[in-house]
Design an enzyme around this catalytic site. Structure first.
Site, PDB file in Angstrom:
ATOM      1  N   ALA A  23       0.919  -1.182   0.003  1.00 11.60           N
ATOM      2  CA  ALA A  23       0.055  -0.080   0.009  1.00 11.60           C
ATOM      3  C   ALA A  23       0.684   1.406   0.017  1.00 11.60           C
ATOM      4  O   ALA A  23       0.639   2.259  -0.573  1.00 11.60           O
ATOM      5  CB  ALA A  23      -1.068  -0.025   1.211  1.00 11.60           C
ATOM      6  N   ARG A  35      -2.748   0.416   7.257  1.00 13.62           N
ATOM      7  CA  ARG A  35      -2.091   0.045   8.954  1.00 13.62           C
ATOM      8  C   ARG A  35      -1.440   1.536   9.319  1.00 13.62           C
ATOM      9  O   ARG A  35      -1.208   1.289  10.723  1.00 13.62           O
ATOM     10  CB  ARG A  35      -1.304  -1.013   8.711  1.00 13.62           C
ATOM     11  CG  ARG A  35      -1.900  -2.311   8.661  1.00 13.62           C
ATOM     12  CD  ARG A  35      -0.857  -3.662   8.621  1.00 13.62           C
ATOM     13  NE  ARG A  35      -1.671  -4.737   8.730  1.00 13.62           N
ATOM     14  CZ  ARG A  35      -2.155  -5.429   7.739  1.00 13.62           C
ATOM     15  NH1 ARG A  35      -2.177  -4.768   6.676  1.00 13.62           N
ATOM     16  NH2 ARG A  35      -3.026  -6.526   7.729  1.00 13.62           N
ATOM     17  N   ASP A 106      -5.467  -1.133  -6.903  1.00 16.04           N
ATOM     18  CA  ASP A 106      -5.798   0.212  -7.472  1.00 16.04           C
ATOM     19  C   ASP A 106      -5.542   0.248  -8.979  1.00 16.04           C
ATOM     20  O   ASP A 106      -6.028   1.256  -9.908  1.00 16.04           O
ATOM     21  CB  ASP A 106      -5.046   1.367  -6.835  1.00 16.04           C
ATOM     22  CG  ASP A 106      -3.510   1.049  -6.351  1.00 16.04           C
ATOM     23  OD1 ASP A 106      -2.892   0.515  -7.503  1.00 16.04           O
ATOM     24  OD2 ASP A 106      -2.991   1.252  -5.506  1.00 16.04           O
ATOM     25  N   HIS A 121      -3.749  -9.311  -4.914  1.00 13.93           N
ATOM     26  CA  HIS A 121      -4.989  -9.296  -4.445  1.00 13.93           C
ATOM     27  C   HIS A 121      -6.212  -8.894  -4.802  1.00 13.93           C
ATOM     28  O   HIS A 121      -7.279  -8.682  -4.517  1.00 13.93           O
ATOM     29  CB  HIS A 121      -4.900  -8.353  -3.136  1.00 13.93           C
ATOM     30  CG  HIS A 121      -3.932  -8.923  -1.773  1.00 13.93           C
ATOM     31  ND1 HIS A 121      -3.421  -8.356  -1.150  1.00 13.93           N
ATOM     32  CD2 HIS A 121      -3.599 -10.384  -1.636  1.00 13.93           C
ATOM     33  CE1 HIS A 121      -2.480  -9.014  -0.240  1.00 13.93           C
ATOM     34  NE2 HIS A 121      -2.857 -10.043  -0.545  1.00 13.93           N
ATOM     35  N   CYS A 132     -23.227 -17.054 -12.772  1.00 19.40           N
ATOM     36  CA  CYS A 132     -22.990 -17.209 -14.313  1.00 19.40           C
ATOM     37  C   CYS A 132     -21.695 -16.878 -14.666  1.00 19.40           C
ATOM     38  O   CYS A 132     -21.313 -17.171 -15.976  1.00 19.40           O
ATOM     39  CB  CYS A 132     -24.286 -16.749 -14.956  1.00 19.40           C
ATOM     40  SG  CYS A 132     -24.153 -14.919 -14.983  1.00 19.40           S
ATOM     41  N   CYS A 152     -28.624 -12.771 -14.429  1.00 16.86           N
ATOM     42  CA  CYS A 152     -29.267 -13.657 -13.377  1.00 16.86           C
ATOM     43  C   CYS A 152     -29.835 -13.142 -12.220  1.00 16.86           C
ATOM     44  O   CYS A 152     -30.477 -13.755 -11.427  1.00 16.86           O
ATOM     45  CB  CYS A 152     -28.652 -14.892 -13.149  1.00 16.86           C
ATOM     46  SG  CYS A 152     -27.042 -14.606 -12.285  1.00 16.86           S
ATOM     47  N   SER A 189       4.513  -3.209   4.606  1.00 15.01           N
ATOM     48  CA  SER A 189       4.669  -3.697   6.108  1.00 15.01           C
ATOM     49  C   SER A 189       5.209  -5.307   6.030  1.00 15.01           C
ATOM     50  O   SER A 189       5.454  -5.632   7.284  1.00 15.01           O
ATOM     51  CB  SER A 189       3.662  -3.396   6.922  1.00 15.01           C
ATOM     52  OG  SER A 189       2.368  -3.926   6.467  1.00 15.01           O
ATOM     53  N   ASN A 215      11.112   1.083   2.315  1.00 11.80           N
ATOM     54  CA  ASN A 215       9.826   1.404   3.258  1.00 11.80           C
ATOM     55  C   ASN A 215      10.122   2.691   4.089  1.00 11.80           C
ATOM     56  O   ASN A 215      11.031   2.740   4.457  1.00 11.80           O
ATOM     57  CB  ASN A 215       9.475   0.030   4.112  1.00 11.80           C
ATOM     58  CG  ASN A 215       7.969   0.189   4.393  1.00 11.80           C
ATOM     59  OD1 ASN A 215       7.164   0.463   3.555  1.00 11.80           O
ATOM     60  ND2 ASN A 215       7.646  -0.114   5.539  1.00 11.80           N
TER      61      ASN A 215
END
Length: 247
Positions: A23, A35, A106, A121, A132, A152, A189, A215
């Site tokens: 993220a 987080r 994103d 993810h 369907c 449906c 993280s 990071n």
């Protein structure tokens, strides 16, 4: 040799680069993370319950209400790739084989022009009917408070990996990471399994692969990496690019 020069040298020496992004990669585009003190976990209660496979099946109407609220910024679109995303595209332009293993939903890596992106993810850009299999895009999702399949009438499911769900492309990600000369972990993280096992897998299967973490803050896995750079991604990659171009 300082950290920036070291990373620049390793990038120049690498032919194949795997990049694990979290993220923190997209916060410089204005997208909140999970987080941090201003992230989703701080703004919402019981995130992992309400964004779970269980809750989608239990109450899909309320699930969508909450899902749209939690991801309202992302659902509105309009976000642009930042210098971090563009740097990874630039590595491809240098002739590197780059595989991006992203935890983000994103779509900004693809927007930046990266050609080999594994969205571990899933993506916010589409939803699928579980009955369907019809697929719907973001504009359809946003037009309906609770999006239902036009064929449906089943309530569709977002194409993201919900809590309690399987991560379908993990084997592919492990293989790409182990086949690389350099593993870059950026803006993560390393708290979420099974994605956070990638550095361990690389260490075991491909000990010659260099591992670098960029990071803002320390993680519990810093000791797994050959080089750790604390700082914002945009500023860091700008320095690395300048160093590469200067040599």
């Amino acid at each position: 040799m300082d950290q920036i020069r070291q990373l620049a040298q390793w990038i120049k020496e690498a032919n194949t680069i795997a990049v694990l992004t979290g993220a923190g990669m997209s916060t410089e585009s204005g997208i909140p993370d999970f987080r941090s003190e201003n992230g989703l976990y701080a703004q919402e209660d019981n995130v992992e319950y309400y964004l779970s496979e269980y809750y989608y099946k239990k109450d899909p109407v309320d699930f969508w209400r909450r899902f749209k609220r939690m991801f309202s910024l992302k659902m509105m679109g309009g976000f642009a790739p930042n210098d971090g995303h563009r740097f990874l595209r630039w590595l491809e332009e240098m002739g590197k084989t780059v595989t991006i293993l992203t935890q983000n939903i994103d779509g900004l890596h693809t927007k930046a022009g990266s050609t080999n992106v594994i969205e571990l993810h899933g993506t916010l850009q589409t939803a699928t009917c579980p009955s369907c299999g019809n697929k719907y895009d973001l504009s359809f999702i946003n037009r309906h408070e609770v999006p239902r399949c036009e064929k449906c009438q089943t309530i569709v499911k977002p194409d993201v990996v919900l809590f309690g769900g399987l991560v379908p492309r993990m084997e592919e990600a492990f293989a790409a990471a182990a086949a690389s000369d350099l593993l870059l972990a950026m803006g993560t993280s390393l708290e979420v399994a099974p994605v956070n096992q990638i550095p361990f897998y690389v260490a075991a299967e491909s000990p010659a692969t260099r591992k670098v973490l960029i990071n803002k803050t320390a993680t519990r896995m810093d000791g797994m990496f050959d080089l750790v750079i604390y700082g914002g991604i945009g500023k860091t990659v700008a320095s690395v690019r300048k160093q590469i171009q200067a040599e």
